[in-house]
Enzyme design. Structure first.
Site, PDB file in Angstrom:
ATOM      1  N   SER A  72       0.833  -1.198   0.000  1.00  0.00           N
ATOM      2  CA  SER A  72       0.000   0.000   0.000  1.00  0.00           C
ATOM      3  C   SER A  72       0.868   1.248   0.000  1.00  0.00           C
ATOM      4  CB  SER A  72      -0.914  -0.037   1.232  1.00  0.00           C
ATOM      5  OG  SER A  72      -0.771   1.134   1.998  1.00  0.00           O
ATOM      6  N   LYS A  73       0.403   2.227  -0.766  1.00  0.00           N
ATOM      7  CA  LYS A  73       1.147   3.482  -0.871  1.00  0.00           C
ATOM      8  C   LYS A  73       1.318   4.148   0.481  1.00  0.00           C
ATOM      9  CE  LYS A  73       0.194   4.742  -5.565  1.00  0.00           C
ATOM     10  NZ  LYS A  73      -0.352   5.601  -6.556  1.00  0.00           N
ATOM     11  N   ARG A  74       0.326   3.953   1.349  1.00  0.00           N
ATOM     12  CA  ARG A  74       0.394   4.638   2.633  1.00  0.00           C
ATOM     13  C   ARG A  74       1.246   3.894   3.645  1.00  0.00           C
ATOM     14  NH1 ARG A  74      -4.381   4.076   4.244  1.00  0.00           N
ATOM     15  NH2 ARG A  74      -5.055   3.275   2.237  1.00  0.00           N
TER      16      ARG A  74
END
Ligand code: GLU
Length: 478
Positions: free
Chosen positions: A240-242
């Site tokens: 996930s990008k986060r």
């Protein structure tokens, strides 16, 4: 027979993701191996999320990784006339119909039915083309089979998907169609992309075949498909990008070497049949087999990447290491530099001194970003001793330092002699070398771990070493 034509088709909507880099690499490897053409196409039609800087980021990252495109970059936005031609042809041949349902209406009906998606309300209404969005008429029965080079035949029964929107009521051609029209226009023979796009593929196959049957449209053979396994984190969750460190740029910033990074990316879903996993690009190109790519998710393991990077760092020649590390230690002359500057003032850097300590550094780091911290004691006037360092020097440490200060004045200034003196001072007090080294290291380098101490002291020179020892003693006493 001309070789295959593959493409990497990133959307510039964020930092260049490690998953995209892996897709790019697998396309590049396949093209190199098959004597094919590697095309770069930037899918820049998401005007809300797309940004010029992200586009540049993709190009820069691919250059850094050495994944050179043979053709392109094409821009999806420049192919808009071809998208319009395809829409016209599909409309004229009855593959599309207009739909004026609002999103709320579609949702209300789908929750009443208890089944998500569109119910085909406008299918037979015969609305004019400008009445709303345009949907593709999915055959009511039958199935579409995607012959995937990695996953084998994947069957999609038509009753499992709805008539999907191809053109929004605003006139925007959706990506599902634009992407396949682009592939037709640039004669792509193999679509190698992430597994997340597999659900889109049957729709694209249907539209591709529909276009081939349209009068006035060239018949283009359907490409072969290969969907690469998803990348997951330690918890086996999709990266996930986060949550996860996914930006390729951040790996460059931390001092991963492009060859090591590429080697690691190659192992995400594939590995050589035999022989070590550390591979030159030539070996990768020779041994890579699209058919051998795994179906199962690949764990993006930063620890393994870091370990591999360390191997690559140690394998560099002395000159190669100096060149690679230059942006970290002497950024002013570099064409690219990491985000944080070294902790010393630029004028204090001494390239000759650095070259002399570099072999010791090269043996000990996994990433180039670790280097400035290790050598800072050489280029700073003084090292910082924080309160805990001063506390650690109180008592026995200070006594050892005082003994050493007296002996360092006239010892022959070589690493061996320095070590012998240190050992002798320890012996006299019944201490092990390790115990005499610890306060000395702290006083001289400001840290409790680091490069081999006596070599470091030899390079730092008598005057600076003595000054630091005296200063440490003054801090402890005062
Ligand atoms: N632009 C798409 C993406 O970045 C990839 C499309 C494709 O490879 O077909 O997810």
């Amino acid at each position: 027979v001309p070789g295959p034509r593959v493409r990497f088709a990133p959307s510039p909507t964020g930092f260049f993701h490690v998953g995209s880099a892996r897709t790019s690499l697998f396309n590049w490897l396949y093209a190199r191996q098959q004597g094919g053409t590697f095309v770069l196409r930037i899918e820049d039609t998401d005007v809300e999320r797309g940004r010029e800087e992200w586009k540049q980021g993709i190009i820069t990252a691919m250059e850094w990784l050495g994944l050179h495109a043979d053709e392109g970059p094409y821009l999806q936005s420049e192919l808009a006339p071809d998208h319009a031609t395809a829409v016209d042809a599909l409309w004229a041949n009855g593959h599309l119909y207009a739909c004026d349902c609002t999103r709320e209406e579609v949702e209300a009906r789908s929750s009443a039915r208890g089944r998500p998606g569109y119910d085909g309300r406008c299918r037979e209404r015969g609305l004019a083309r400008d009445a709303g969005a345009l949907r593709f008429r999915v055959p009511a029965t039958g199935e579409t089979v995607v012959h995937d080079l990695i996953r084998g035949d994947v069957v999609f029964p038509h009753d499992a998907f709805d008539d999907f929107v191809v053109v929004r009521s605003s006139g925007v051609v959706l990506y599902t169609l634009a992407n396949l029209v682009d592939d037709r226009m640039i004669n792509i023979t193999h679509v190698i992309r992430g597994e997340d796009l597999l659900p889109t593929t049957p729709k694209q196959v249907l539209m591709w075949e529909a276009l081939n049957a349209c009068a006035g449209i060239d018949d283009v053979p359907l490409p072969r498909y290969a969907h690469l396994p998803m990348l997951v984190n330690e918890q086996r969750k999709k990266l996930s990008k986060r949550r996860d460190p996914v930006a390729v740029e951040s790996y460059r910033d931390q001092g991963y070497l492009p060859d090591a990074f590429v080697n690691y990316l190659a192992l995400l879903g594939w590995s050589p049949k035999d022989g070590p996993e550390t591979m030159t690009r030539d070996r990768m190109v020779a041994e890579f087999r699209l058919e051998d790519v795994s179906h199962s998710p690949a764990f993006f393991d930063v620890k393994k990447l870091t370990h591999l990077n360390g191997e690559y760092v140690r394998a560099l020649s002395a000159a190669g290491f100096l060149e690679a590390v230059a942006p970290w230690v002497a950024p002013s002359g570099a064409t690219w530099r990491p985000p944080s500057a070294p902790p010393w003032p630029p004028e204090s850097f001494d390239a000759d001194l650095f070259a002399r300590i570099a072999p010791l550094v090269q043996e000990r780091v996994a990433t180039l970003g670790e280097v400035p911290g290790l050598v800072a004691f050489l280029f700073l006037d003084e090292v910082d001793l924080d309160e805990s360092a001063v506390a650690a020097l109180r008592g026995a440490g200070a006594e050892v330092l005082a003994d050493l200060a007296a002996r360092l004045i006239d010892v022959t200034w070589t690493a061996d002699e320095l070590k012998a003196v240190c050992a002798a001072v320890g012996d006299a007090r019944g201490l092990k070398l390790r115990q005499t080294q610890a306060p000395l290291r702290l006083a001289v380098t400001g840290a409790s771990v680091g490069l081999p101490l006596f070599e470091s002291m030899e390079l730092l020179g008598r005057e600076r070493v003595l000054a630091r020892v005296e200063r440490a003693l003054a801090r402890v006493r005062g």
